[in-house]
Design a protein around this motif. Structure first.
Motif, PDB file in Angstrom:
ATOM      1  N   LEU A   1       0.746  -1.060   0.040  1.00  0.00           N
ATOM      2  CA  LEU A   1      -0.045  -0.015  -0.148  1.00  0.00           C
ATOM      3  C   LEU A   1       0.877   1.080  -0.072  1.00  0.00           C
ATOM      4  CD1 LEU A   1      -2.783  -0.795   2.628  1.00  0.00           C
ATOM      5  CD2 LEU A   1      -2.813  -1.136   0.048  1.00  0.00           C
ATOM      6  N   ARG A   2       0.381   2.266  -0.539  1.00  0.00           N
ATOM      7  CA  ARG A   2       1.084   3.497  -0.545  1.00  0.00           C
ATOM      8  C   ARG A   2       1.166   4.149   0.704  1.00  0.00           C
ATOM      9  NH1 ARG A   2      -1.529   3.975  -5.377  1.00  0.00           N
ATOM     10  NH2 ARG A   2      -3.473   4.758  -4.655  1.00  0.00           N
ATOM     11  N   GLY A   3       2.147   4.933   1.226  1.00  0.00           N
ATOM     12  CA  GLY A   3       2.153   5.509   2.255  1.00  0.00           C
ATOM     13  C   GLY A   3       3.305   5.198   3.490  1.00  0.00           C
ATOM     14  N   ASN A   4       3.921   4.008   2.990  1.00  0.00           N
ATOM     15  CA  ASN A   4       5.166   3.382   3.749  1.00  0.00           C
ATOM     16  C   ASN A   4       4.767   3.267   5.342  1.00  0.00           C
ATOM     17  OD1 ASN A   4       7.749   3.020   4.611  1.00  0.00           O
ATOM     18  ND2 ASN A   4       8.179   5.034   5.429  1.00  0.00           N
ATOM     19  N   GLN A   5       3.566   2.068   5.447  1.00  0.00           N
ATOM     20  CA  GLN A   5       2.730   1.902   6.545  1.00  0.00           C
ATOM     21  C   GLN A   5       3.584   0.588   7.204  1.00  0.00           C
ATOM     22  OE1 GLN A   5      -1.492   3.277   5.783  1.00  0.00           O
ATOM     23  NE2 GLN A   5      -0.746   2.511   3.909  1.00  0.00           N
ATOM     24  N   VAL A   6       2.926   0.428   8.368  1.00  0.00           N
ATOM     25  CA  VAL A   6       3.433  -0.675   9.278  1.00  0.00           C
ATOM     26  C   VAL A   6       2.187  -1.278  10.108  1.00  0.00           C
ATOM     27  CG1 VAL A   6       5.026  -1.699  10.871  1.00  0.00           C
ATOM     28  CG2 VAL A   6       5.893   0.117   9.187  1.00  0.00           C
ATOM     29  N   ALA A   7       2.038  -2.692   9.983  1.00  0.00           N
ATOM     30  CA  ALA A   7       1.138  -3.153  10.846  1.00  0.00           C
ATOM     31  C   ALA A   7       1.620  -3.387  12.200  1.00  0.00           C
ATOM     32  CB  ALA A   7       0.294  -4.229  10.182  1.00  0.00           C
ATOM     33  N   ARG A   8       1.102  -3.106  13.593  1.00  0.00           N
ATOM     34  CA  ARG A   8       1.523  -3.366  14.523  1.00  0.00           C
ATOM     35  C   ARG A   8       0.513  -3.929  15.487  1.00  0.00           C
ATOM     36  NH1 ARG A   8       4.213   1.590  13.650  1.00  0.00           N
ATOM     37  NH2 ARG A   8       6.582   1.318  13.571  1.00  0.00           N
ATOM     38  N   PHE A   9       0.708  -5.007  16.217  1.00  0.00           N
ATOM     39  CA  PHE A   9      -0.207  -5.868  16.871  1.00  0.00           C
ATOM     40  C   PHE A   9       0.082  -5.752  18.399  1.00  0.00           C
ATOM     41  CE2 PHE A   9       1.209  -7.444  12.744  1.00  0.00           C
ATOM     42  CZ  PHE A   9      -0.213  -7.588  11.963  1.00  0.00           C
ATOM     43  N   GLY A  10       1.057  -5.293  18.804  1.00  0.00           N
ATOM     44  CA  GLY A  10       1.104  -5.094  20.489  1.00  0.00           C
ATOM     45  C   GLY A  10       1.848  -6.416  21.018  1.00  0.00           C
ATOM     46  N   GLN A  11       1.684  -6.613  22.283  1.00  0.00           N
ATOM     47  CA  GLN A  11       2.384  -7.762  23.106  1.00  0.00           C
ATOM     48  C   GLN A  11       1.439  -8.612  23.332  1.00  0.00           C
ATOM     49  OE1 GLN A  11       4.727  -5.614  26.376  1.00  0.00           O
ATOM     50  NE2 GLN A  11       6.345  -5.376  25.135  1.00  0.00           N
ATOM     51  N   VAL A  12       2.268 -10.045  23.635  1.00  0.00           N
ATOM     52  CA  VAL A  12       1.387 -10.953  24.282  1.00  0.00           C
ATOM     53  C   VAL A  12       2.225 -11.492  25.533  1.00  0.00           C
ATOM     54  CG1 VAL A  12       0.802 -13.611  23.818  1.00  0.00           C
ATOM     55  CG2 VAL A  12       0.425 -11.767  22.028  1.00  0.00           C
ATOM     56  N   THR A  13       1.287 -11.806  26.369  1.00  0.00           N
ATOM     57  CA  THR A  13       1.886 -12.267  27.847  1.00  0.00           C
ATOM     58  C   THR A  13       2.282 -13.894  27.692  1.00  0.00           C
ATOM     59  OG1 THR A  13       0.997 -10.349  29.081  1.00  0.00           O
ATOM     60  CG2 THR A  13       1.647 -12.376  30.266  1.00  0.00           C
ATOM     61  N   VAL A  14       3.256 -14.322  27.777  1.00  0.00           N
ATOM     62  CA  VAL A  14       3.495 -15.804  27.769  1.00  0.00           C
ATOM     63  C   VAL A  14       3.832 -16.123  29.124  1.00  0.00           C
ATOM     64  CG1 VAL A  14       4.914 -17.650  26.849  1.00  0.00           C
ATOM     65  CG2 VAL A  14       4.279 -15.606  25.375  1.00  0.00           C
ATOM     66  N   HIS A  15       2.882 -17.280  29.752  1.00  0.00           N
ATOM     67  CA  HIS A  15       3.162 -17.683  31.092  1.00  0.00           C
ATOM     68  C   HIS A  15       4.223 -18.686  31.205  1.00  0.00           C
ATOM     69  CE1 HIS A  15       0.165 -15.024  32.704  1.00  0.00           C
ATOM     70  NE2 HIS A  15      -0.615 -15.584  31.725  1.00  0.00           N
ATOM     71  N   GLU A  16       4.960 -19.204  32.266  1.00  0.00           N
ATOM     72  CA  GLU A  16       5.941 -19.987  32.513  1.00  0.00           C
ATOM     73  C   GLU A  16       5.173 -21.403  32.968  1.00  0.00           C
ATOM     74  OE1 GLU A  16      10.409 -20.514  34.281  1.00  0.00           O
ATOM     75  OE2 GLU A  16       9.164 -18.779  34.480  1.00  0.00           O
ATOM     76  N   HIS A  17       4.085 -21.887  32.074  1.00  0.00           N
ATOM     77  CA  HIS A  17       3.677 -23.118  32.413  1.00  0.00           C
ATOM     78  C   HIS A  17       3.080 -23.741  31.184  1.00  0.00           C
ATOM     79  CE1 HIS A  17      -0.038 -20.509  33.413  1.00  0.00           C
ATOM     80  NE2 HIS A  17      -0.291 -21.075  32.152  1.00  0.00           N
TER      81      HIS A  17
END
Length: 351
Positions: free
Chosen positions: A124-140
């Protein structure tokens, strides 16, 4: 006097248009903003996958393949430090409305707050970036509707820590190497049925052979220890992912074979071979001293780490050694782009 038929048709069409506009204006914003990126879960166990999808307009820039762009973004070393891409990403065009839908599946490499990789929307025009944030991964681990604790296999095998140096393995086990072996690569059996393998100077693979133990009988116990299997498992074979540790079990005759592999060590070996066999040839004569698989930075072993450190070795992050890149493009807002395209004034020939 009869009303002309064309006038009646025009009147009906006008009423229909008014009702349609009123119905669309009463729709909630979430119905119209169907371009927003989607993340299957923001809270997962170490052995659970995360499905990410987003929808954009059809490509506006020629000679840009959206699938190639997504693959390139997901295969960067910085992404592989936190995530394993499961399967192949998919990019599909909706046959009805012509939008482009991209989807990929990620497996976490370690517990913590992990950032989903950004995807540059270069089509797409406009030099854009799709960002999705973070995910919390548990130690189990997840097993059905319940959770189970991480087994010791995540850190070590038969008391040997993943990533332990070949010299430390030799000293601890007291073995003598064969003439064709070296501390960089050898295999030994600490007890019958179990063999461990050192690759590029680090403990990377374990193999267990259990003759006389049918796979179907052992499978239930495997689930109790390692949780849910990965998609694609069969009746005679299954695979589990515990962060960096890949566990594969399969039927072999009347018995069962289980192989455990630290994919972080494999990744390091691959990087070292590329450096030694390709990049070193490019850099030869420039004054730099390229590293080989034996001298490349290695994952810390338990003997080299502090006494209270029990985490499994991980690869060094890409951003720890490289300078900060230029400021990234603005975040991609698919709905805003769609509205902007709708407001564009058509060319005179298209009016």
């Amino acid at each position: 006097m009869r009303t002309p038929l064309p006038l009646i048709i025009s009147f009906v069409l006008a009423i229909t248009a008014c009702l349609t506009v009123q119905a669309q204006s009463s729709e909630p914003a979430s119905t119209r903003a169907f371009f927003n990126p989607q993340v299957s879960s923001r809270d997962v166990a170490l052995n659970q996958s995360v499905t990410v999808s987003f929808t954009t307009l059809r490509p506006q820039v020629e000679d840009i393949d959206p699938l190639s762009v997504v693959l390139t973004a997901l295969n960067s070393p910085a992404v592989r430090d936190d995530w394993r891409v499961w399967g192949e990403p998919r990019v599909e065009v909706d046959p009805k409305i012509g939008t482009l839908r991209s989807q990929f599946v990620l497996l976490p490499r370690q517990p913590g707050n992990l950032t989903i990789p950004d995807i540059p929307v270069r089509w797409l025009r406009g030099n854009q970036v799709a960002r999705f944030g973070q995910v919390t991964v548990h130690e189990h681990l997840a097993h059905g509707a319940r959770t189970i604790s991480l087994p010791d296999d995540y850190h070590r095998i038969h008391g040997y820590t993943w990533g332990m140096s070949g010299e430390d393995v030799i000293q601890r086990s007291g073995i003598s190497l064969q003439e064709d072996e070296s501390p960089q690569r050898f295999r030994f059996a600490p007890r019958p049925g179990l063999s461990l393998e050192v690759r590029s100077g680090r403990l990377a693979v374990g193999r267990i052979e259990a003759p006389g133990l049918p796979f179907q009988q052992a499978r239930g116990s495997f689930h109790e220890r390692w949780g849910d299997t990965m998609p694609g498992s069969r009746s005679d074979a299954a695979m589990w992912m515990l962060g960096w540790i890949r566990i594969e079990a399969r039927a072999e005759g009347d018995g069962t074979i289980v192989e455990l592999t630290h994919e972080g060590i494999e990744e390091r070996i691959t990087r070292g071979e590329v450096q030694n066999k390709i990049f070193s040839l490019l850099e030869e004569g420039s004054g730099s001293t390229p590293s080989s698989p034996e001298t490349a930075p290695q994952a810390p072993s338990r003997s080299e780490a502090p006494d209270d450190q029990t985490e499994t070795p991980t690869l060094p992050r890409q951003d720890d050694t490289e300078s900060s890149p230029a400021a990234p493009p603005s975040a991609f807002d698919p709905h805003a782009e769609f509205e902007r395209q709708l407001r564009r004034t058509p060319d005179p020939d298209q009016r």
